[in-house]
Design a protein around this motif. Sequence first.
Motif, PDB file in Angstrom:
ATOM      1  N   VAL A  56       5.626 -12.368  14.328  1.00 57.03           N
ATOM      2  CA  VAL A  56       4.261 -12.815  14.614  1.00 57.03           C
ATOM      3  C   VAL A  56       3.593 -11.854  15.579  1.00 57.03           C
ATOM      4  N   GLU A  57       4.327 -11.394  16.577  1.00 54.73           N
ATOM      5  CA  GLU A  57       3.758 -10.483  17.573  1.00 54.73           C
ATOM      6  C   GLU A  57       3.271  -9.192  16.921  1.00 54.73           C
ATOM      7  N   MET A  58       4.080  -8.610  16.001  1.00 64.26           N
ATOM      8  CA  MET A  58       3.647  -7.382  15.352  1.00 64.26           C
ATOM      9  C   MET A  58       2.452  -7.637  14.441  1.00 64.26           C
ATOM     10  N   GLN A  59       2.407  -8.805  13.790  1.00 63.52           N
ATOM     11  CA  GLN A  59       1.224  -9.154  12.988  1.00 63.52           C
ATOM     12  C   GLN A  59      -0.015  -9.203  13.865  1.00 63.52           C
ATOM     13  N   ARG A  60       0.119  -9.719  15.080  1.00 67.22           N
ATOM     14  CA  ARG A  60      -1.021  -9.769  15.995  1.00 67.22           C
ATOM     15  C   ARG A  60      -1.465  -8.369  16.391  1.00 67.22           C
ATOM     16  N   ARG A  61      -0.513  -7.477  16.594  1.00 73.55           N
ATOM     17  CA  ARG A  61      -0.874  -6.100  16.919  1.00 73.55           C
ATOM     18  C   ARG A  61      -1.627  -5.460  15.754  1.00 73.55           C
ATOM     19  N   VAL A  62      -1.133  -5.729  14.545  1.00 72.76           N
ATOM     20  CA  VAL A  62      -1.805  -5.210  13.349  1.00 72.76           C
ATOM     21  C   VAL A  62      -3.224  -5.757  13.276  1.00 72.76           C
ATOM     22  N   MET A  63      -3.391  -7.063  13.512  1.00 71.05           N
ATOM     23  CA  MET A  63      -4.718  -7.681  13.479  1.00 71.05           C
ATOM     24  C   MET A  63      -5.643  -7.047  14.495  1.00 71.05           C
ATOM     25  N   ASN A  64      -5.086  -6.614  15.620  1.00 75.08           N
ATOM     26  CA  ASN A  64      -5.891  -6.044  16.696  1.00 75.08           C
ATOM     27  C   ASN A  64      -6.456  -4.678  16.331  1.00 75.08           C
ATOM     28  N   VAL A  65      -5.723  -3.900  15.516  1.00 70.78           N
ATOM     29  CA  VAL A  65      -6.180  -2.549  15.188  1.00 70.78           C
ATOM     30  C   VAL A  65      -6.832  -2.450  13.822  1.00 70.78           C
ATOM     31  N   VAL A  66      -6.525  -3.386  12.912  1.00 69.74           N
ATOM     32  CA  VAL A  66      -6.999  -3.258  11.534  1.00 69.74           C
ATOM     33  C   VAL A  66      -8.512  -3.449  11.439  1.00 69.74           C
ATOM     34  N   LYS A  67      -9.120  -4.027  12.491  1.00 70.94           N
ATOM     35  CA  LYS A  67     -10.576  -4.209  12.494  1.00 70.94           C
ATOM     36  C   LYS A  67     -11.312  -2.872  12.440  1.00 70.94           C
ATOM     37  N   LEU A  68     -10.634  -1.784  12.780  1.00 71.92           N
ATOM     38  CA  LEU A  68     -11.264  -0.468  12.772  1.00 71.92           C
ATOM     39  C   LEU A  68     -11.291   0.154  11.385  1.00 71.92           C
ATOM     40  N   ALA A  69     -10.680  -0.510  10.395  1.00 71.12           N
ATOM     41  CA  ALA A  69     -10.569   0.059   9.051  1.00 71.12           C
ATOM     42  C   ALA A  69     -11.913   0.053   8.338  1.00 71.12           C
ATOM     43  N   SER A  70     -12.090   0.983   7.421  1.00 73.41           N
ATOM     44  CA  SER A  70     -13.316   1.055   6.619  1.00 73.41           C
ATOM     45  C   SER A  70     -13.098   0.543   5.202  1.00 73.41           C
ATOM     46  N   THR A  71     -11.885   0.112   4.862  1.00 73.55           N
ATOM     47  CA  THR A  71     -11.611  -0.484   3.561  1.00 73.55           C
ATOM     48  C   THR A  71     -11.260  -1.958   3.752  1.00 73.55           C
ATOM     49  N   ASN A  72     -11.387  -2.761   2.676  1.00 69.48           N
ATOM     50  CA  ASN A  72     -11.177  -4.212   2.815  1.00 69.48           C
ATOM     51  C   ASN A  72      -9.710  -4.601   2.866  1.00 69.48           C
ATOM     52  N   ALA A  73      -8.837  -3.650   2.658  1.00 69.58           N
ATOM     53  CA  ALA A  73      -7.397  -3.849   2.833  1.00 69.58           C
ATOM     54  C   ALA A  73      -6.807  -2.546   3.341  1.00 69.58           C
ATOM     55  N   VAL A  74      -5.659  -2.629   3.991  1.00 71.93           N
ATOM     56  CA  VAL A  74      -5.059  -1.474   4.668  1.00 71.93           C
ATOM     57  C   VAL A  74      -3.571  -1.447   4.344  1.00 71.93           C
ATOM     58  N   TRP A  75      -3.069  -0.285   3.936  1.00 72.53           N
ATOM     59  CA  TRP A  75      -1.652  -0.186   3.562  1.00 72.53           C
ATOM     60  C   TRP A  75      -0.720  -0.488   4.729  1.00 72.53           C
ATOM     61  N   LEU A  76       0.347  -1.250   4.429  1.00 77.40           N
ATOM     62  CA  LEU A  76       1.488  -1.427   5.311  1.00 77.40           C
ATOM     63  C   LEU A  76       2.679  -0.697   4.693  1.00 77.40           C
ATOM     64  N   GLY A  77       3.786  -0.639   5.432  1.00 76.83           N
ATOM     65  CA  GLY A  77       4.991  -0.014   4.898  1.00 76.83           C
ATOM     66  C   GLY A  77       5.791  -0.985   4.039  1.00 76.83           C
ATOM     67  N   LEU A  78       5.109  -1.685   3.154  1.00 77.46           N
ATOM     68  CA  LEU A  78       5.711  -2.758   2.362  1.00 77.46           C
ATOM     69  C   LEU A  78       5.707  -2.357   0.898  1.00 77.46           C
ATOM     70  N   ARG A  79       6.872  -2.485   0.247  1.00 75.85           N
ATOM     71  CA  ARG A  79       7.056  -1.983  -1.123  1.00 75.85           C
ATOM     72  C   ARG A  79       7.825  -3.005  -1.946  1.00 75.85           C
ATOM     73  N   TYR A  80       7.499  -3.086  -3.241  1.00 75.55           N
ATOM     74  CA  TYR A  80       8.231  -3.992  -4.131  1.00 75.55           C
ATOM     75  C   TYR A  80       9.197  -3.201  -5.011  1.00 75.55           C
ATOM     76  N   SER A  81      10.459  -3.671  -5.076  1.00 76.45           N
ATOM     77  CA  SER A  81      11.477  -3.059  -5.929  1.00 76.45           C
ATOM     78  C   SER A  81      11.649  -3.895  -7.189  1.00 76.45           C
ATOM     79  N   HIS A  82      11.252  -3.326  -8.342  1.00 81.16           N
ATOM     80  CA  HIS A  82      11.466  -4.034  -9.601  1.00 81.16           C
ATOM     81  C   HIS A  82      12.947  -4.094  -9.952  1.00 81.16           C
ATOM     82  N   ILE A  83      13.707  -3.123  -9.479  1.00 78.07           N
ATOM     83  CA  ILE A  83      15.152  -3.099  -9.783  1.00 78.07           C
ATOM     84  C   ILE A  83      15.853  -4.286  -9.142  1.00 78.07           C
ATOM     85  N   PHE A  84      15.564  -4.535  -7.858  1.00 81.20           N
ATOM     86  CA  PHE A  84      16.246  -5.607  -7.139  1.00 81.20           C
ATOM     87  C   PHE A  84      15.407  -6.885  -7.050  1.00 81.20           C
TER      88      PHE A  84
END
Length: 368
Positions: A280-308
């Motif tokens: 939750v704490e890291m999500q709050r940090r993300v919320m604090n900085v993501v307001k500076l973005a110019s796109t309506n969504a911002v990439w995280l280091g999150l990936r989906y593996s179809h294999i697993f």
Amino acid sequence: MAQTLYFPLLLIALCSISECVQHHYYYINEGKNWTEAQRYCREKYTDLATIDNMNDMIRLKKSVNDAPVENMWIGPRRTNVYKWHWSSGDPVLFLNWTSGEPAGTNECTVMNNGQWDNEACNNTRVFICYNMGRGLVFVDQEMNWRAAQSYCRQNHIDLVSVRNQNESQQLENFIKDKNSRGSPVWIGLFRDTWQWSDQSNSSFRYWYTGEPNNAGNNEKCTVIGAYSQRGWADVACDDRRIPFVCHDDKLIVIQQNLSWSEALRYCRQNHVDLVSVQSVEMQRRVMNVVKLASTNAVWLGLRYSHIFGIWYWVSGETVCYQKWAPKYGTSEEDCEPTVRSGAVQSGGNWHWISRPETDRLNFICRNY
């Protein structure tokens, strides 16, 4: 005279929402106006200095100790919108106003007969501090709100915050027990129109006595003094002779529109990695900085593996904490053949969503 009571439910953690963001401060000995200084800091670091608490203030003082100048720009700028804040930096999640309050333009708050009234900050009242070791502290000395805040910060932690109805009831009982006169009591709630350059929610303020005074109705930017206690003052934003202080955070929004793979490569070459959100704490940090973005969504280091058939963080961690928007992150959606990666919304509820990895978005790198 100060009277104390150990009160676990009202103790507020030293690491509040904003306080866990580690700011690193950099004194820039170049004269610029406030807007030019802001642009420089955003290009070279994260932004003009944001200060979340006294620990930040102490670190910033150390970073500018040898500065041979009178004033330096920092992040707060006056707006036209009033917002309520807790002096401690806690989020304002609960309000308990007397009927008809807040009325007028008064900016500070007392608790009176269990409910809150806003009053002129120059009124003198007794007040309640909190202390991590001793709990609530009733100070039976009448001071104006700023002096009470200074007293609490010097001798305890801060003026008391109230986060929910249960804490409000317990505070009311404490005041009835200690405040024999039944007079109104300062609490830590105040409002102002100042906004940090990086859009942070920090409610920390450190004004010199008599500041901000908006002399000439034209002082909309903030400097920190170089001498004495290094308090803050409001000044006109167009003075081009003033050096400034930037800050750099562990998280930084990159305002370039890249695919997920390009964003990953950029972060690893220029910083450390795309950000992983494991709490939750890291999500709050993300919320604090993501307001500076110019796109309506911002990439995280999150990936989906179809294999697993799982989502995972590029840092190698499994996805334990989750903040998916409805219908995202589900098994049905994950079965789509498109290669998908995780992003965070840059507004609204800042939920996670999955997007085709070829979409071009801003992104968040981590510097640790």
